[in-house]
Design an enzyme around this catalytic site. Structure first.
Site, PDB file in Angstrom:
ATOM      1  N   SER A  13      -3.153  -7.779   2.389  1.00  0.00           N
ATOM      2  CA  SER A  13      -2.868  -7.415   3.859  1.00  0.00           C
ATOM      3  C   SER A  13      -3.634  -9.243   4.398  1.00  0.00           C
ATOM      4  O   SER A  13      -4.127  -9.440   5.975  1.00  0.00           O
ATOM      5  CB  SER A  13      -4.456  -6.431   4.639  1.00  0.00           C
TER       6      SER A  13
ATOM      7  N   LYS B 181     -18.395  -6.480   6.955  1.00  0.00           N
ATOM      8  CA  LYS B 181     -17.094  -7.084   7.180  1.00  0.00           C
ATOM      9  C   LYS B 181     -16.396  -6.673   8.788  1.00  0.00           C
ATOM     10  O   LYS B 181     -16.069  -4.984   8.531  1.00  0.00           O
ATOM     11  CB  LYS B 181     -16.677  -7.476   5.739  1.00  0.00           C
TER      12      LYS B 181
ATOM     13  N   HIS C 187       0.479  -1.061   0.068  1.00  0.00           N
ATOM     14  CA  HIS C 187       0.085  -0.333   0.465  1.00  0.00           C
ATOM     15  C   HIS C 187       0.979   0.839  -0.115  1.00  0.00           C
ATOM     16  O   HIS C 187       0.716   2.285  -0.817  1.00  0.00           O
ATOM     17  CB  HIS C 187      -0.818   0.461   1.390  1.00  0.00           C
TER      18      HIS C 187
ATOM     19  N   ARG D 150      -1.602  -5.437  -8.867  1.00  0.00           N
ATOM     20  CA  ARG D 150      -0.884  -6.726  -8.637  1.00  0.00           C
ATOM     21  C   ARG D 150      -0.632  -7.645  -9.375  1.00  0.00           C
ATOM     22  O   ARG D 150       0.486  -8.144 -10.256  1.00  0.00           O
ATOM     23  CB  ARG D 150      -1.190  -7.538  -7.200  1.00  0.00           C
TER      24      ARG D 150
HETATM   25  P1  ADP Z   1      -5.354  -5.932   0.507  1.00  0.00           P
HETATM   26  O1  ADP Z   1      -5.814  -6.428  -0.834  1.00  0.00           O
HETATM   27  O2  ADP Z   1      -3.926  -6.161   0.505  1.00  0.00           O
HETATM   28  O3  ADP Z   1      -6.721  -5.968   1.753  1.00  0.00           O
HETATM   29  P2  ADP Z   1      -6.658  -3.446  -0.096  1.00  0.00           P
HETATM   30  O4  ADP Z   1      -8.655  -3.544  -0.484  1.00  0.00           O
HETATM   31  O5  ADP Z   1      -6.408  -2.348   0.700  1.00  0.00           O
HETATM   32  O6  ADP Z   1      -6.078  -3.661  -0.336  1.00  0.00           O
HETATM   33  O7  ADP Z   1      -6.504  -2.501  -1.342  1.00  0.00           O
HETATM   34  C1  ADP Z   1      -6.293  -1.038  -1.224  1.00  0.00           C
HETATM   35  C2  ADP Z   1      -5.352  -0.705  -2.452  1.00  0.00           C
HETATM   36  O8  ADP Z   1      -3.644  -1.263  -2.656  1.00  0.00           O
HETATM   37  C3  ADP Z   1      -6.000  -1.294  -3.828  1.00  0.00           C
HETATM   38  O9  ADP Z   1      -6.181  -0.860  -4.735  1.00  0.00           O
HETATM   39  C4  ADP Z   1      -4.754  -2.710  -3.758  1.00  0.00           C
HETATM   40  O10 ADP Z   1      -5.075  -3.281  -5.465  1.00  0.00           O
HETATM   41  C5  ADP Z   1      -3.940  -1.819  -3.717  1.00  0.00           C
HETATM   42  N1  ADP Z   1      -2.813  -2.938  -3.244  1.00  0.00           N
HETATM   43  C6  ADP Z   1      -2.858  -3.605  -1.894  1.00  0.00           C
HETATM   44  N2  ADP Z   1      -1.729  -4.278  -1.884  1.00  0.00           N
HETATM   45  C7  ADP Z   1      -0.867  -4.036  -2.763  1.00  0.00           C
HETATM   46  C8  ADP Z   1       0.742  -4.257  -3.558  1.00  0.00           C
HETATM   47  N3  ADP Z   1       1.030  -5.316  -2.535  1.00  0.00           N
HETATM   48  N4  ADP Z   1       1.048  -3.813  -3.937  1.00  0.00           N
HETATM   49  C9  ADP Z   1       0.395  -2.732  -5.034  1.00  0.00           C
HETATM   50  N5  ADP Z   1      -0.764  -2.454  -5.172  1.00  0.00           N
HETATM   51  C10 ADP Z   1      -1.624  -2.829  -3.725  1.00  0.00           C
END
Ligand code: ADP
Length: 157
Positions: free
Chosen positions: A127, A41, A17, A90
């Site tokens: 996460s 959730k 992130h 990703r």
């Molecule tokens: P997670 O899948 O880790 O629970 P979130 O739902 O909090 O993530 O995602 C928030 C944003 O961060 C989304 O746009 C997601 O694609 C991006 N994101 C999460 N992890 C990564 C990563 N390792 N590399 C690039 N973008 C990421």
């Protein structure tokens, strides 16, 4: 002035992130990291806890602020005069879903979505996976900020 939003669950914030947030902060004038409040959730960290961890993780970035929102992201964008949504990508699996979301959001309002490709070292990072590994005693300290690791260890103690 270009103002963008990086939305997500951030339960908790990872180095993946942060990579996207830091790169957004270099590209755009103002970045709002917005935590989605999902009524269905509960998550591991509460919304105030997630915001606190995000605040600490982004303290070195003067043009980044944090916020939370319920309901539609496009409504948050309208209320806060956000120009674009930034999403990290990703893998191809992310792309399928994110393209659909981007097109839906674009059809609801004028707001556009910008995709930033993950840095290769974070491409496997989510996460949910971090929590799963930490829950079973695995070492995730290289994948999240130190203070997030401390809080995670405390949660699973
Ligand atoms: P997670 O899948 O880790 O629970 P979130 O739902 O909090 O993530 O995602 C928030 C944003 O961060 C989304 O746009 C997601 O694609 C991006 N994101 C999460 N992890 C990564 C990563 N390792 N590399 C690039 N973008 C990421």
């Amino acid at each position: 002035m270009t103002k963008v939003v990086c939305p997500g669950s951030f339960d908790p914030v990872t180095n993946g992130h942060l990579d996207i947030i830091e790169r957004s902060a270099r590209l755009f004038d103002e970045v709002v990291v917005a935590v989605l409040v999902n009524q269905n959730k509960q998550g591991l960290f509460t919304i105030p806890e997630r915001l606190d961890l995000l605040d600490r993780a982004t303290a070195h970035l003067p043009n980044v602020t944090t916020d939370s929102f319920t309901g539609l992201l496009v409504d948050f964008c309208t209320t806060h005069e956000v120009d674009a949504i930034v999403k990290g990508l990703r893998a191809v699996t992310d792309f399928d879903y994110e393209l659909q979301m981007a097109q839906m959001n674009g059809s609801l309002t004028e707001v556009d979505t910008v995709f930033i490709p993950t840095s290769p070292e974070y491409s496997f990072l989510a996460s949910s996976l971090v929590k799963e590994v930490a829950k079973h005693g695995g070492d995730v300290s290289a994948l999240i900020p130190g203070f997030v690791n401390d809080e995670l260890t405390r949660k699973y103690a």
